[in-house]
Write a protein that holds these residues in place. Structure first.
Motif, PDB file in Angstrom:
ATOM      1  N   CYS A   1     -34.697 -12.408  -7.808  1.00 52.19           N
ATOM      2  CA  CYS A   1     -35.303 -13.549  -7.111  1.00 52.19           C
ATOM      3  C   CYS A   1     -36.147 -14.389  -8.075  1.00 52.19           C
ATOM      4  N   PHE A   2     -36.877 -13.717  -8.968  1.00 54.54           N
ATOM      5  CA  PHE A   2     -37.676 -14.447  -9.955  1.00 54.54           C
ATOM      6  C   PHE A   2     -36.780 -15.277 -10.870  1.00 54.54           C
ATOM      7  N   GLY A   3     -35.654 -14.691 -11.281  1.00 54.18           N
ATOM      8  CA  GLY A   3     -34.741 -15.411 -12.154  1.00 54.18           C
ATOM      9  C   GLY A   3     -34.166 -16.656 -11.501  1.00 54.18           C
ATOM     10  N   LEU A   4     -33.922 -16.600 -10.199  1.00 53.05           N
ATOM     11  CA  LEU A   4     -33.390 -17.768  -9.498  1.00 53.05           C
ATOM     12  C   LEU A   4     -34.398 -18.915  -9.474  1.00 53.05           C
ATOM     13  N   VAL A   5     -35.678 -18.558  -9.372  1.00 51.06           N
ATOM     14  CA  VAL A   5     -36.728 -19.570  -9.284  1.00 51.06           C
ATOM     15  C   VAL A   5     -37.150 -20.064 -10.667  1.00 51.06           C
ATOM     16  N   TYR A   6     -37.051 -19.190 -11.661  1.00 49.47           N
ATOM     17  CA  TYR A   6     -37.634 -19.445 -12.970  1.00 49.47           C
ATOM     18  C   TYR A   6     -37.168 -20.756 -13.594  1.00 49.47           C
ATOM     19  N   TYR A   7     -35.848 -20.955 -13.701  1.00 46.78           N
ATOM     20  CA  TYR A   7     -35.354 -22.128 -14.412  1.00 46.78           C
ATOM     21  C   TYR A   7     -35.631 -23.423 -13.657  1.00 46.78           C
ATOM     22  N   VAL A   8     -35.690 -23.356 -12.337  1.00 47.30           N
ATOM     23  CA  VAL A   8     -36.072 -24.536 -11.564  1.00 47.30           C
ATOM     24  C   VAL A   8     -37.529 -24.878 -11.851  1.00 47.30           C
ATOM     25  N   LEU A   9     -38.368 -23.840 -11.938  1.00 44.99           N
ATOM     26  CA  LEU A   9     -39.780 -24.039 -12.251  1.00 44.99           C
ATOM     27  C   LEU A   9     -39.950 -24.628 -13.648  1.00 44.99           C
ATOM     28  N   VAL A  10     -39.158 -24.157 -14.607  1.00 53.02           N
ATOM     29  CA  VAL A  10     -39.232 -24.698 -15.964  1.00 53.02           C
ATOM     30  C   VAL A  10     -38.839 -26.170 -15.961  1.00 53.02           C
ATOM     31  N   GLY A  11     -37.783 -26.515 -15.231  1.00 55.62           N
ATOM     32  CA  GLY A  11     -37.352 -27.906 -15.158  1.00 55.62           C
ATOM     33  C   GLY A  11     -38.417 -28.811 -14.567  1.00 55.62           C
ATOM     34  N   LEU A  12     -39.057 -28.353 -13.500  1.00 54.19           N
ATOM     35  CA  LEU A  12     -40.128 -29.145 -12.889  1.00 54.19           C
ATOM     36  C   LEU A  12     -41.312 -29.279 -13.843  1.00 54.19           C
ATOM     37  N   THR A  13     -41.578 -28.227 -14.612  1.00 53.62           N
ATOM     38  CA  THR A  13     -42.664 -28.284 -15.592  1.00 53.62           C
ATOM     39  C   THR A  13     -42.391 -29.372 -16.625  1.00 53.62           C
ATOM     40  N   ILE A  14     -41.155 -29.450 -17.064  1.00 57.00           N
ATOM     41  CA  ILE A  14     -40.795 -30.465 -18.067  1.00 57.00           C
ATOM     42  C   ILE A  14     -40.960 -31.871 -17.507  1.00 57.00           C
ATOM     43  N   VAL A  15     -40.410 -32.101 -16.322  1.00 61.74           N
ATOM     44  CA  VAL A  15     -40.467 -33.447 -15.741  1.00 61.74           C
ATOM     45  C   VAL A  15     -41.911 -33.839 -15.426  1.00 61.74           C
ATOM     46  N   SER A  16     -42.735 -32.846 -15.079  1.00 62.87           N
ATOM     47  CA  SER A  16     -44.135 -33.150 -14.757  1.00 62.87           C
ATOM     48  C   SER A  16     -44.915 -33.647 -15.964  1.00 62.87           C
ATOM     49  N   GLN A  17     -44.355 -33.490 -17.164  1.00 60.79           N
ATOM     50  CA  GLN A  17     -45.039 -33.956 -18.377  1.00 60.79           C
ATOM     51  C   GLN A  17     -44.844 -35.448 -18.622  1.00 60.79           C
ATOM     52  N   VAL A  18     -43.981 -36.091 -17.839  1.00 57.95           N
ATOM     53  CA  VAL A  18     -43.796 -37.539 -17.978  1.00 57.95           C
ATOM     54  C   VAL A  18     -44.950 -38.242 -17.267  1.00 57.95           C
ATOM     55  N   PRO A  19     -45.668 -39.140 -17.945  1.00 61.28           N
ATOM     56  CA  PRO A  19     -46.791 -39.834 -17.303  1.00 61.28           C
ATOM     57  C   PRO A  19     -46.316 -40.638 -16.100  1.00 61.28           C
ATOM     58  N   MET A  20     -47.100 -40.574 -15.026  1.00 60.85           N
ATOM     59  CA  MET A  20     -46.774 -41.326 -13.825  1.00 60.85           C
ATOM     60  C   MET A  20     -47.912 -42.270 -13.484  1.00 60.85           C
ATOM     61  N   ASP A  21     -47.552 -43.415 -12.944  1.00 63.50           N
ATOM     62  CA  ASP A  21     -48.532 -44.399 -12.495  1.00 63.50           C
ATOM     63  C   ASP A  21     -49.036 -43.971 -11.122  1.00 63.50           C
TER      64      ASP A  21
END
Length: 337
Positions: A183-203
């Motif tokens: 279950c952790f493995g299923l969530v892990y890569y989605v969490l990593v992807g969201l972490t990456i996108v969250s680094q883009v500055p937002m207005d």
């Protein structure tokens, strides 16, 4: 204020810091000499998977009831390739084509970026801090946006390659993983992807990404990071091919599922070079971020401790199973550990 914002404990930073601390503690427990600490079958069952379960203390029947086939690793990369592929497409459209970003996803990212109020310092930065920022200024919005886009591309390509390996290269035995690990493995890569996108500055006002014209923002560390990624990925693929060939004949036909001593490439130095390559892949992404992304360094810390733990358990398994196992090999880091 810039220094305070840099180190503010955002929700994602808190999560990755907690995961890193958990695996560091677990790794340290495995380094304690056997017999000094009481053995817990459930704890060992949760940290071991695949062949390393064979070297664990006897497993109660209740533990075996929660086993999932290790070949289900394939699901991790299928989910990652799909979800992070969609994230990559949405981010690329928003940054390169100025297309609207999904509203619900933008709202989620703003919440993930929000620092905990009690962790923010309202003190005025010192003269030393201001001087440091002049010498090494923080990257602009466009540069940070390009970094995130490239890192997300790397993660997606990594997931596609690992999916290919699981389907066409790896030879899975009847080994198992715990359902919690699954279950952790299923969530892990989605969490990593969201972490990456969250680094883009937002207005904060419009909810749109602040980074535009990203293709003009290429820097030396983007090139370095991508080169490191390709190099690390190539070695990880080679290591997985070596492991697969141990169970195949010269014609490529699977002849057994036993464990043998691997040789060649980085196996000459460490017992788990595929885990070392995984760490280097994440380090290449840190380079692509320009070496200054605090959130990603927390991700790297988690990967380091989790992969070091898996490597140590694999190393101990090989040493216990094979009397002739090369004594010069380390577990994870050549010549060190």
């Amino acid at each position: 204020m810039a220094g305070a914002e840099l180190w503010a404990l955002e929700p994602l930073r808190a999560l990755w810091l907690a995961l890193a601390a958990t695996f560091l503690g677990t790794l340290l427990l495995q380094l304690v000499p056997a017999g000094l600490l009481p053995s817990c079958a459930l704890f060992q069952d949760l940290i071991r998977y695949g062949k390393t379960k064979l070297g664990a203390p006897p497993r109660p029947a209740i533990c075996r009831a929660f086993d999932v086939p290790k070949r289900f690793f394939t699901h991790f990369y299928a989910v990652s390739a799909l979800c992070n592929g969609l994230l990559l497409a949405a981010l690329a459209r928003a940054l390169l084509l100025d297309a609207p970003f999904p509203t619900w996803l933008g709202a989620l990212l703003r919440r993930l970026q929000a620092p905990a109020p009690e962790m923010l310092s309202l003190s005025v930065p010192s003269q030393a801090q201001r001087d440091a920022e002049l010498v090494c200024p923080l990257p602009g919005a466009e540069e940070r946006a390009l970094s995130a886009l490239l890192v997300l591309l790397c993660l997606w390509l990594h997931s596609l390659r690992r999916l290919f390996e699981c389907l066409f290269v790896s030879v899975f035995s009847g080994a198992a993983i715990h359902v919690v690990q699954y279950c952790f493995g299923l969530v892990y890569y989605v969490l990593v992807g969201l972490t990456i996108v969250s680094q883009v500055p937002m207005d904060d006002m419009s909810g749109e990404f602040a980074g535009k014209n990203v293709l003009t923002q290429a820097r030396w560390f983007h090139i370095l990071g991508m080169m490191m990624f390709i190099w690390s990925s190539a070695h990880q693929y080679k290591c997985h091919v070596i492991l697969s060939n141990l169970r195949r004949n010269k014609k490529g036909v699977i002849i057994h599922c036993d464990h043998r001593i691997p040789f060649g490439d980085w196996f000459e130095y460490v017992s788990a070079p595929n885990y070392l390559a995984e760490l280097l892949i994440y380090l290449s992404m840190a380079a692509t971020f320009g070496f200054h992304n605090v959130t990603w360094w927390l991700v790297v810390m988690y990967v380091f401790f989790s992969q070091a733990l898996s490597a140590l358990l694999s190393h101990n398994f090989y040493k216990s199973k094979f009397i002739s196992y090369p004594k010069h090999r380390k577990a994870f880091l050549p010549f060190l550990f």
